[in-house]
Scaffold this active site. Structure first.
Site, PDB file in Angstrom:
ATOM      1  N   LYS A 139     -88.634  -9.365 -25.457  1.00 17.03           N
ATOM      2  CA  LYS A 139     -88.948  -9.288 -24.020  1.00 17.03           C
ATOM      3  C   LYS A 139     -88.679 -10.615 -23.332  1.00 17.03           C
ATOM      4  O   LYS A 139     -88.281 -10.665 -22.168  1.00 17.03           O
ATOM      5  CB  LYS A 139     -90.411  -8.875 -23.834  1.00 17.03           C
ATOM      6  CG  LYS A 139     -90.817  -8.697 -22.379  1.00 17.03           C
ATOM      7  CD  LYS A 139     -92.105  -7.901 -22.247  1.00 17.03           C
ATOM      8  CE  LYS A 139     -93.283  -8.689 -22.749  1.00 17.03           C
ATOM      9  NZ  LYS A 139     -93.678  -9.745 -21.782  1.00 17.03           N
TER      10      LYS A 139
ATOM     11  N   HIS B  15    -100.979   0.595 -32.251  1.00 19.89           N
ATOM     12  CA  HIS B  15    -100.276   0.310 -31.006  1.00 19.89           C
ATOM     13  C   HIS B  15     -99.949   1.622 -30.315  1.00 19.89           C
ATOM     14  O   HIS B  15     -99.447   2.561 -30.952  1.00 19.89           O
ATOM     15  CB  HIS B  15     -98.994  -0.476 -31.276  1.00 19.89           C
ATOM     16  CG  HIS B  15     -99.258  -1.897 -31.680  1.00 19.89           C
ATOM     17  ND1 HIS B  15    -100.519  -2.399 -31.840  1.00 19.89           N
ATOM     18  CD2 HIS B  15     -98.416  -2.921 -31.942  1.00 19.89           C
ATOM     19  CE1 HIS B  15    -100.441  -3.680 -32.186  1.00 19.89           C
ATOM     20  NE2 HIS B  15     -99.182  -4.012 -32.260  1.00 19.89           N
TER      21      HIS B  15
END
Length: 925
Positions: free
Chosen positions: A588, A176
């Protein structure tokens, strides 16, 4: 969050800005920095200053010093707004060239300070290991020795043995994109670190010390002149090679050291003279080269090449250690008679490898154990190069090692269970594949493939299970679409890797956004079309991320395991199931507090589901490095998990800058893995689980109420019309999305909505503008929901003292608040032109900070962790300087730059400051 420099009105209060007018306190905190760390920081700062002056003249050093002093004064000013105006004025006076040089100087300074702090941590760890900071007989807290000692007091020997038998720690390294530093920069810093470490040697002569300083100047000059930014994004195979450096330099050597620590804790002085009392428990995983969710650059061919690179490193490492251990086993046959089995095996090896056998026989004619291991090393070399005489599998290599070990054990047990045991542990842990390569793909990709291949079965788990178990009515199309062709090629690649390297090499298939049993059955159906069932061992791992998916997880697993074909697979596999929980996207979607509570509840519900179904469940925690993505101290996070959800097993993603922060230095890596293993052992005891159940019964309902209020506040903010456009203006999201730090795009698709933005750049952007919003927003509203009731504050304080989940959550939020800065963030928020959104963020920050301080009974964030607080305070002025450069040129970009050449240079400068701020805050995404 705080008033910007251009706003009118009275001065911001210390409470509003989070700053203190007490310059004396800042001086005191600097003085509290340990003397060895102060020495290293001063040394590296002086070296950098000399390098700057030599490179660009004393004027650059003077400008850097002027900005540095002004930023420090800003932190201690009784009139922060007036001082902010002065600092902004200094930055405004820099032309583009000077701003770039100053930003680069502060970036390099942070990299050197990080290096000094890492060196200090290693120094402290070594001192603790020598018993210099406590009673010599007391084990180091959170060590394996401490965990074993505690468990022997609270658990029976049988219980301890049972836990050790099933203990399993699975770190999974990912690519990532959160490591902003170039590999060349990392290498330069490693060389500088080696020179700093040399200075700890009291035996150095004056000329040797002078030589170290010369090397420091040379290496720092190289660092200064090395571009901080990549010009091109890395390919997936570049990422594989980068991850390999962590294995080569740290992890391969670290594994036997960690096992030996546990062996010493269990066996004491008998360690090294007898077989260890536990099986190997570390199992490394990797997504690098296997994670294709939203990354079109990861293909079946890349996955095959990734494993080839891994295997090359594993075999080279095993070969080198095998040759070294062989040289140690120089005992003669006369002094240490070999077993008949070993002699027979050696005779077969010598017949198969006559040239190599003749060479070693000439050098060691009377040393059969050495000859056997030397020929084993030769077989490893042939395995790596594909020549005759290669090992057919790692199991055959391990059988050779154990044969030598058994032959030595009767007459020379220290030779059997010393360095040879370390090699056995490495072979057991890494095999010939190094790390299990895991494949990940989005559920929608499988749905699209099935819509093309078998539309009548798509979405129907029963129909998909029949396809998987009874076969497809027709073979795959001769010319499938690219999407279908790649999906089928992926399964063929997995089967090929298993044939070559063993089933452990590549058997897990993670399904992002798993929402139904059909999403999981689809994988098995597609796999059966690509590869016969008996040629592929496949573990389908659901990834639950959204609030709805987390809540539905037990039902999805019930429906999936009820499918006849899956039920047979479950029985063959010993009723072992793995499920992954996504921390990033849930945060999120719901906000910090609501996501943490939802994940905690999901852990508990899945643990209960596993008990009810007699399933051995491993929860795979998809944590990021940043606190807004589930980051934070790993040991505390493990002890704070829901009761019954650990059970001796822990699997977690390690990504981006976290990989090199935790595993770049062997001493720090060993301490981290000791803390994780210790926490898993203690969190799996009946006493700990009983305590958690008691606290949960007392406090979980309150946590749910607070989560509901917090989620409402968070969704109200991100759901405001135009929020995404505002977010793009008040953060460098567009600029950091252009950073060439990963092979994967910042978005899964080309849509512009918040839901399509990956969690990493979302968190990264908010850390850059000094809000750190994902790590706290909504928490204040949630706390207020309980604090406003009679006795609510006292209850919150008791929750914090007594419930590990809540104390860990608040401590992580406190760190986010400490790294946020209201005054600097205000300058960014002004760029958005939405005063009502700015006001909402400022008010929630004020509320959250005040209530967290009330609950923790502190006067400022991290007050109870003075070493950490001091480190943050010392860094903040330097981060402020970089942030002010960033926001100045971000404002220019937002206003529009007519000259394309200048626009490109300004964007490049902003990206450079992104690197610097990330280094200063020590986190990205």
């Amino acid at each position: 969050m705080g008033r910007g420099a251009g706003q009118r009105g009275g001065p911001a209060s210390p409470a509003a800005t989070g700053r203190t007018p007490a310059a004396a306190r800042a001086r005191t905190e600097r003085e509290q920095t340990p003397a060895p760390l102060r020495r290293d920081v001063r040394l590296l700062g002086d070296v950098l200053g000399q390098v700057l002056a030599e490179a660009e003249g004393p004027e650059l050093l003077a400008d850097v010093e002027r900005l540095r002093r002004a930023a420090i004064e800003l932190r201690g000013s009784a009139e922060p707004l007036a001082q902010l105006e002065r600092v902004v004025g200094i930055v405004a006076g820099f032309d583009l060239d000077r701003a770039e040089s100053v930003a680069r100087a502060f970036t390099v300074y942070f990299q050197l300070v990080n290096l000094a702090e890492e060196h200090y941590r290693v120094r402290i760890l070594r001192a603790r290991g020598r018993g210099e900071d406590g009673p010599a007989s007391a084990p180091v807290p959170e060590s394996l020795a401490a965990a074993v000692a505690e468990m022997r007091q609270t658990a029976s020997p049988a219980a301890l043995d049972g836990l050790l038998e099933r203990l399993e720690i699975r770190p999974v390294l990912t690519a990532h994109p959160t490591e902003a530093r170039r590999r060349a920069v990392v290498d330069a810093l490693r060389r500088i670190s080696q020179q700093v470490e040399r200075l700890d040697d009291p035996r150095l002569s004056a000329s040797e010390v002078a030589g170290v300083r010369r090397r420091l100047l040379e290496e720092t000059t190289a660092l200064w002149r090395t571009s901080q930014l990549r010009r091109h994004p890395p390919t997936p195979l570049d990422e594989v090679r980068t991850i390999m450096s962590a294995f080569d330099e740290t992890l391969f050597r670290l594994v036997p050291e960690l096992y030996r620590e546990l062996d010493l804790a269990l066996a004491g002085e008998a360690a090294g003279q007898r077989a260890p009392e536990f099986p190997p428990f570390l199992r490394w995983g990797s997504w690098v080269g296997g994670d294709r969710d939203g990354n079109p650059n990861v293909t079946a061919a890349v996955t095959r090449e990734a494993m080839a690179v891994q295997s090359e490193h594993a075999l080279r490492g095993l070969e080198a250690v095998t040759r070294r251990v062989a040289r140690l086993l120089s005992a003669s046959a006369a002094s240490t008679r070999p077993s008949r089995v070993l002699l027979d095996s050696l005779e077969r090896d010598e017949a198969e490898l006559p040239e190599a056998a003749a060479e070693i026989h000439t050098r060691a004619p009377d040393e059969p154990h050495r000859r056997k291991l030397t020929l084993a090393a030769e077989r490893l070399a042939r395995t790596r190069t594909g020549r005759p005489g290669a090992y057919l599998s790692p199991a055959v290599f391990l059988a050779d090692l154990r044969l030598v070990q058994r032959s030595l054990a009767e007459r020379a047990p220290r030779l059997a269970y010393g360095e040879l045991q370390h090699l056995v542990w490495q072979a057991e842990t890494f095999g010939f594949h190094l790390a299990s390569l895991e494949v990940r793909q989005h559920a929608s990709v499988h749905a699209q493939a099935l819509a093309e291949l078998a539309p009548e079965a798509a979405g129907d788990p029963q129909a998909l299970d029949r396809l998987a178990t009874h076969g497809w009515p027709a073979p795959p199309p001769v010319e499938p679409s690219p999407l279908v062709a790649e999906a089928l090629a992926t399964f063929r690649a997995m089967a090929g890797l298993q044939r070559r390297y063993g089933a452990r090499a590549c058997r897990r298939y993670v399904v992002s956004f798993s929402r139904s049993a059909a999403d999981l059955a689809a994988v098995r159906a597609l796999a059966s079309l690509a590869v016969p069932e008996d040629q592929l061992e496949l573990d389908v791992v659901p990834l639950f991320e959204s609030s709805a998916d987390l809540a539905a997880a037990p039902q999805v697993l019930d429906e999936y395991l009820a499918l006849p074909g899956v039920a047979r697979w479950l029985e063959r596999g010993g009723r072992r199931v793995e499920a992954m929980l996504g921390y990033s996207d849930s945060a999120k979607e719901m906000g910090f507090l609501a996501a943490n509570v939802a994940l905690y509840q999901a852990q508990g519900e899945l643990a209960a589901w596993a008990r009810g179904n007699r399933v051995e469940l491993t929860l795979f925690h998809g944590r990021g490095g940043a606190l807004g993505r589930g980051g934070g101290p790993a040991g505390r996070a493990i002890r704070a998990q829901a009761p019954g959800s650990v059970g001796g097993r822990f699997k977690v993603t390690e990504q981006g800058e976290v990989v090199f922060a935790r595993y770049g230095n062997p001493a720090i890596a060993q301490r981290h893995l000791e803390q994780v293993t210790s926490a898993v052992l203690l969190a799996s005891t009946p006493a700990h689980e009983a305590m958690l159940l008691d606290r949960e019964a007392d406090f979980l309902a309150d946590a749910r109420r607070m989560a509901t209020a917090a989620e409402g506040a968070y969704r109200a903010l991100v759901g405001e019309p135009g929020f995404v456009e505002w977010f793009k203006r008040v953060t460098p999201i567009e600029e950091l999305s252009d950073l060439a730090i990963g092979s994967r795009p910042a978005r899964r698709h080309d849509r512009a909505g918040l839901e399509d933005l990956r969690a990493i750049p979302w968190v990264f952007a908010w850390s850059q503008n000094r809000c750190n919003l994902p790590g706290w927003y909504g928490l204040g509203t949630g706390l207020a929901a309980l604090a406003g009731e009679p006795g609510g504050l006292a209850r919150l304080r008791r929750m914090y003292r007594e419930w590990p989940f809540f104390s860990s959550l608040l401590d992580n939020a406190e760190m986010s608040l400490a790294k946020a800065d209201a005054l600097i963030a205000g300058l960014y928020l002004e760029l958005g032109g939405r005063p009502e959104l700015t006001a909402a963020v400022r008010e929630e920050f004020r509320r959250t900070r005040a209530l967290v301080m009330e609950v923790t009974e502190s006067d400022r964030p991290l007050a109870r962790r003075p070493v950490l607080r001091n480190a943050v305070d010392l860094r903040n002025p330097y981060v402020d300087a970089l942030s002010l450069i960033q926001v100045r040129f971000l404002e220019e970009l937002r206003a529009g730059v007519a000259d394309p050449e200048r626009a490109a240079r300004v964007a490049e400068l902003v990206r450079l400051t992104v690197n610097g701020v990330a280094a200063g805050l020590q986190n990205t995404g």
